[in-house]
Design a protein around this motif. Structure first.
Motif, PDB file in Angstrom:
ATOM      1  N   PRO A  69     -58.541  24.841  65.443  1.00 35.29           N
ATOM      2  CA  PRO A  69     -58.346  24.163  66.731  1.00 35.29           C
ATOM      3  C   PRO A  69     -58.196  22.646  66.632  1.00 35.29           C
ATOM      4  CG  PRO A  69     -60.564  25.087  66.549  1.00 35.29           C
ATOM      5  CD  PRO A  69     -59.774  25.648  65.429  1.00 35.29           C
ATOM      6  N   LEU A  70     -58.872  22.003  65.691  1.00 39.00           N
ATOM      7  CA  LEU A  70     -58.712  20.550  65.554  1.00 39.00           C
ATOM      8  C   LEU A  70     -57.292  20.211  65.110  1.00 39.00           C
ATOM      9  CD1 LEU A  70     -62.025  19.495  63.733  1.00 39.00           C
ATOM     10  CD2 LEU A  70     -61.550  19.494  66.187  1.00 39.00           C
ATOM     11  N   LEU A  71     -56.811  20.932  64.122  1.00 40.16           N
ATOM     12  CA  LEU A  71     -55.449  20.715  63.641  1.00 40.16           C
ATOM     13  C   LEU A  71     -54.435  21.034  64.731  1.00 40.16           C
ATOM     14  CD1 LEU A  71     -53.291  20.220  61.490  1.00 40.16           C
ATOM     15  CD2 LEU A  71     -53.681  22.564  60.666  1.00 40.16           C
ATOM     16  N   ASP A  72     -54.637  22.140  65.425  1.00 31.47           N
ATOM     17  CA  ASP A  72     -53.698  22.536  66.473  1.00 31.47           C
ATOM     18  C   ASP A  72     -53.662  21.520  67.611  1.00 31.47           C
ATOM     19  OD1 ASP A  72     -53.290  24.764  64.942  1.00 31.47           O
ATOM     20  OD2 ASP A  72     -54.536  26.092  66.162  1.00 31.47           O
ATOM     21  N   ALA A  73     -54.793  20.849  67.839  1.00 32.45           N
ATOM     22  CA  ALA A  73     -54.848  19.813  68.874  1.00 32.45           C
ATOM     23  C   ALA A  73     -54.369  18.464  68.349  1.00 32.45           C
ATOM     24  CB  ALA A  73     -56.276  19.682  69.403  1.00 32.45           C
ATOM     25  N   GLY A  74     -54.069  18.394  67.050  1.00 36.19           N
ATOM     26  CA  GLY A  74     -53.580  17.156  66.456  1.00 36.19           C
ATOM     27  C   GLY A  74     -54.641  16.098  66.256  1.00 36.19           C
ATOM     28  N   LEU A  75     -55.910  16.494  66.183  1.00 35.55           N
ATOM     29  CA  LEU A  75     -56.990  15.519  66.055  1.00 35.55           C
ATOM     30  C   LEU A  75     -57.142  15.042  64.611  1.00 35.55           C
ATOM     31  CD1 LEU A  75     -57.684  16.492  68.927  1.00 35.55           C
ATOM     32  CD2 LEU A  75     -60.096  16.353  68.283  1.00 35.55           C
ATOM     33  N   THR A  76     -57.148  13.734  64.443  1.00 32.84           N
ATOM     34  CA  THR A  76     -57.403  13.124  63.144  1.00 32.84           C
ATOM     35  C   THR A  76     -58.910  12.979  62.937  1.00 32.84           C
ATOM     36  OG1 THR A  76     -57.393  10.886  64.036  1.00 32.84           O
ATOM     37  CG2 THR A  76     -55.261  11.808  63.339  1.00 32.84           C
ATOM     38  N   LYS A  77     -59.292  12.560  61.735  1.00 36.01           N
ATOM     39  CA  LYS A  77     -60.715  12.356  61.463  1.00 36.01           C
ATOM     40  C   LYS A  77     -61.296  11.284  62.383  1.00 36.01           C
ATOM     41  CE  LYS A  77     -64.302  13.287  58.793  1.00 36.01           C
ATOM     42  NZ  LYS A  77     -64.769  14.645  58.470  1.00 36.01           N
ATOM     43  N   ALA A  78     -60.544  10.217  62.598  1.00 32.74           N
ATOM     44  CA  ALA A  78     -61.039   9.153  63.479  1.00 32.74           C
ATOM     45  C   ALA A  78     -61.264   9.680  64.891  1.00 32.74           C
ATOM     46  CB  ALA A  78     -60.059   7.988  63.493  1.00 32.74           C
ATOM     47  N   GLU A  79     -60.371  10.538  65.356  1.00 35.21           N
ATOM     48  CA  GLU A  79     -60.524  11.104  66.696  1.00 35.21           C
ATOM     49  C   GLU A  79     -61.682  12.090  66.747  1.00 35.21           C
ATOM     50  OE1 GLU A  79     -56.099  10.992  68.649  1.00 35.21           O
ATOM     51  OE2 GLU A  79     -56.428  12.414  66.999  1.00 35.21           O
ATOM     52  N   VAL A  80     -61.886  12.824  65.665  1.00 36.30           N
ATOM     53  CA  VAL A  80     -63.047  13.719  65.587  1.00 36.30           C
ATOM     54  C   VAL A  80     -64.330  12.914  65.759  1.00 36.30           C
ATOM     55  CG1 VAL A  80     -64.425  15.120  63.989  1.00 36.30           C
ATOM     56  CG2 VAL A  80     -61.968  15.538  64.217  1.00 36.30           C
ATOM     57  N   ARG A  81     -64.419  11.801  65.069  1.00 33.39           N
ATOM     58  CA  ARG A  81     -65.630  10.977  65.163  1.00 33.39           C
ATOM     59  C   ARG A  81     -65.763  10.358  66.558  1.00 33.39           C
ATOM     60  NH1 ARG A  81     -68.146  10.887  60.499  1.00 33.39           N
ATOM     61  NH2 ARG A  81     -67.042  10.988  58.503  1.00 33.39           N
ATOM     62  N   ARG A  82     -64.653   9.939  67.125  1.00 35.91           N
ATOM     63  CA  ARG A  82     -64.698   9.318  68.450  1.00 35.91           C
ATOM     64  C   ARG A  82     -65.165  10.319  69.506  1.00 35.91           C
ATOM     65  NH1 ARG A  82     -60.389   6.612  67.792  1.00 35.91           N
ATOM     66  NH2 ARG A  82     -58.853   7.877  68.884  1.00 35.91           N
ATOM     67  N   LEU A  83     -64.611  11.517  69.481  1.00 41.17           N
ATOM     68  CA  LEU A  83     -65.013  12.522  70.461  1.00 41.17           C
ATOM     69  C   LEU A  83     -66.447  12.988  70.207  1.00 41.17           C
ATOM     70  CD1 LEU A  83     -64.389  14.289  72.848  1.00 41.17           C
ATOM     71  CD2 LEU A  83     -63.227  15.907  71.313  1.00 41.17           C
ATOM     72  N   SER A  84     -66.824  13.114  68.948  1.00 39.99           N
ATOM     73  CA  SER A  84     -68.197  13.508  68.618  1.00 39.99           C
ATOM     74  C   SER A  84     -69.196  12.480  69.149  1.00 39.99           C
ATOM     75  CB  SER A  84     -68.358  13.653  67.105  1.00 39.99           C
ATOM     76  OG  SER A  84     -67.542  14.686  66.596  1.00 39.99           O
ATOM     77  N   ARG A  85     -68.840  11.215  69.031  1.00 34.92           N
ATOM     78  CA  ARG A  85     -69.726  10.170  69.559  1.00 34.92           C
ATOM     79  C   ARG A  85     -69.801  10.244  71.079  1.00 34.92           C
ATOM     80  NH1 ARG A  85     -69.498   3.687  68.033  1.00 34.92           N
ATOM     81  NH2 ARG A  85     -71.604   3.207  68.792  1.00 34.92           N
ATOM     82  N   HIS A  86     -68.667  10.495  71.711  1.00 36.43           N
ATOM     83  CA  HIS A  86     -68.630  10.627  73.171  1.00 36.43           C
ATOM     84  C   HIS A  86     -69.535  11.762  73.635  1.00 36.43           C
ATOM     85  CE1 HIS A  86     -67.086  10.577  77.242  1.00 36.43           C
ATOM     86  NE2 HIS A  86     -66.675  11.829  77.129  1.00 36.43           N
ATOM     87  N   TRP A  87     -69.604  12.822  72.842  1.00 35.51           N
ATOM     88  CA  TRP A  87     -70.454  13.969  73.174  1.00 35.51           C
ATOM     89  C   TRP A  87     -71.874  13.826  72.625  1.00 35.51           C
ATOM     90  CZ3 TRP A  87     -66.837  18.768  72.027  1.00 35.51           C
ATOM     91  CH2 TRP A  87     -65.863  18.842  73.032  1.00 35.51           C
ATOM     92  N   SER A  88     -72.175  12.702  72.015  1.00 41.08           N
ATOM     93  CA  SER A  88     -73.514  12.419  71.464  1.00 41.08           C
ATOM     94  C   SER A  88     -73.923  13.406  70.370  1.00 41.08           C
ATOM     95  CB  SER A  88     -74.568  12.419  72.586  1.00 41.08           C
ATOM     96  OG  SER A  88     -74.285  11.424  73.546  1.00 41.08           O
ATOM     97  N   LEU A  89     -72.959  13.848  69.594  1.00 41.29           N
ATOM     98  CA  LEU A  89     -73.282  14.718  68.465  1.00 41.29           C
ATOM     99  C   LEU A  89     -73.834  13.866  67.322  1.00 41.29           C
ATOM    100  CD1 LEU A  89     -70.167  17.089  68.380  1.00 41.29           C
ATOM    101  CD2 LEU A  89     -72.414  17.520  69.394  1.00 41.29           C
ATOM    102  N   PRO A  90     -74.908  14.295  66.679  1.00 42.12           N
ATOM    103  CA  PRO A  90     -75.501  13.484  65.605  1.00 42.12           C
ATOM    104  C   PRO A  90     -74.604  13.360  64.379  1.00 42.12           C
ATOM    105  CG  PRO A  90     -76.523  15.654  65.696  1.00 42.12           C
ATOM    106  CD  PRO A  90     -75.652  15.544  66.912  1.00 42.12           C
TER     107      PRO A  90
END
Length: 268
Positions: free
Chosen positions: A143-164
């Protein structure tokens, strides 16, 4: 970004088992699936073997518990595979095949027919990712690849969701520390794991906060890789040789150099 990922998770079409290492990528997939599908429709599966660094499983379990997701931890046996032990450039293919086959079989037993991984858009663009081929051959969803999410975007969204895990350094399997062509054995993996834990403790005691740390087994020597700004200070620590020796590198010289991800892929 958030909506793109949610759409790709919905497109999975039902309950999903996540191949969950505890790293930033698979943690985001797990969290997204729990949000979109509901925790009861998600299964987290972490493969446990000698290649998993000590302490990683406990952290992974905490997050799965926080998300309300059932977490299973099957043993995998990649070290029994000749192609894995031989440690050629395609080692990850054999490892990932064993891991995904184990996860898919266990997921099926629990009524989950779809398996997803945390492969992101940057991973797919990396020429040194033979494990991705194993996933494609098995119809594993990304799903991350299919959504076109890069590593930087993974970290940005994870931070937005308060994931440790939003700023967790990459922690690839311990076999990635062993130079290609040197047989991967449980002893070598355990030695690297002990060495990295000991060096991290030594640096912390010296007031050096390290982000990226690797102890590479190069056969004839050990190479400690740390954040570039810490190289000279780490190399000057009198006890560095002692902790490496205690971890199992007693007969080998060592060097300290800047960390670079995937470095062994480009070395002869």
């Amino acid at each position: 970004m958030e909506h793109r990922l949610a759409d790709r998770v919905r497109a999975l079409g039902g309950p999903v088992a996540v191949a969950y290492s505890g790293g930033a990528d698979s943690a985001l997939v797990l969290a997204a699936a729990a949000r979109v599908l509901g925790p009861e429709q998600v299964l987290a599966v972490t493969a446990v073997s000698e290649s998993l660094a000590d302490g990683e499983l406990l952290a992974a379990r905490r997050l799965a518990d926080d998300l309300g997701v059932t977490h299973l931890t099957p043993r995998t046996h990649e070290s029994a595979l000749p192609g894995y032990r031989a440690n050629g450039p395609d080692r990850c293919y054999f490892c990932k095949s064993e891991v995904l086959d184990t996860i898919a079989a266990l997921a099926h037993e629990h009524g989950f027919e779809t398996v997803a991984t945390g492969t992101n858009a940057d991973d797919a663009a990396d020429p040194y990712r033979p494990g991705i081929r194993a996933g494609r051959e098995r119809g594993i969803r990304t799903p991350l690849l299919d959504a076109g999410l890069t590593k930087a975007e993974v970290r940005r969204l994870s931070r937005h969701w308060s994931l440790p895990t939003w700023n967790k350094p990459a922690t690839p399997c311990l076999a990635s520390r062993v130079r290609y062509g040197i047989e991967v054995t449980p002893y070598r993996l355990a030695r690297v794991d002990r060495a990295e834990a000991a060096v991290r403790t030594l640096l912390a005691e010296a007031g050096l906060q390290v982000t990226d740390l690797r102890v590479r087994d190069l056969g004839d020597r050990a190479r400690v890789e740390v954040d570039p700004a810490l190289v000279s200070r780490a190399a000057a620590l009198p006890a560095l040789g002692e902790v490496l020796a205690a971890a199992g590198f007693a007969a080998l010289p060592h060097q300290v150099e800047p960390f670079r991800s995937g470095r062994l892929n480009t070395e002869p």
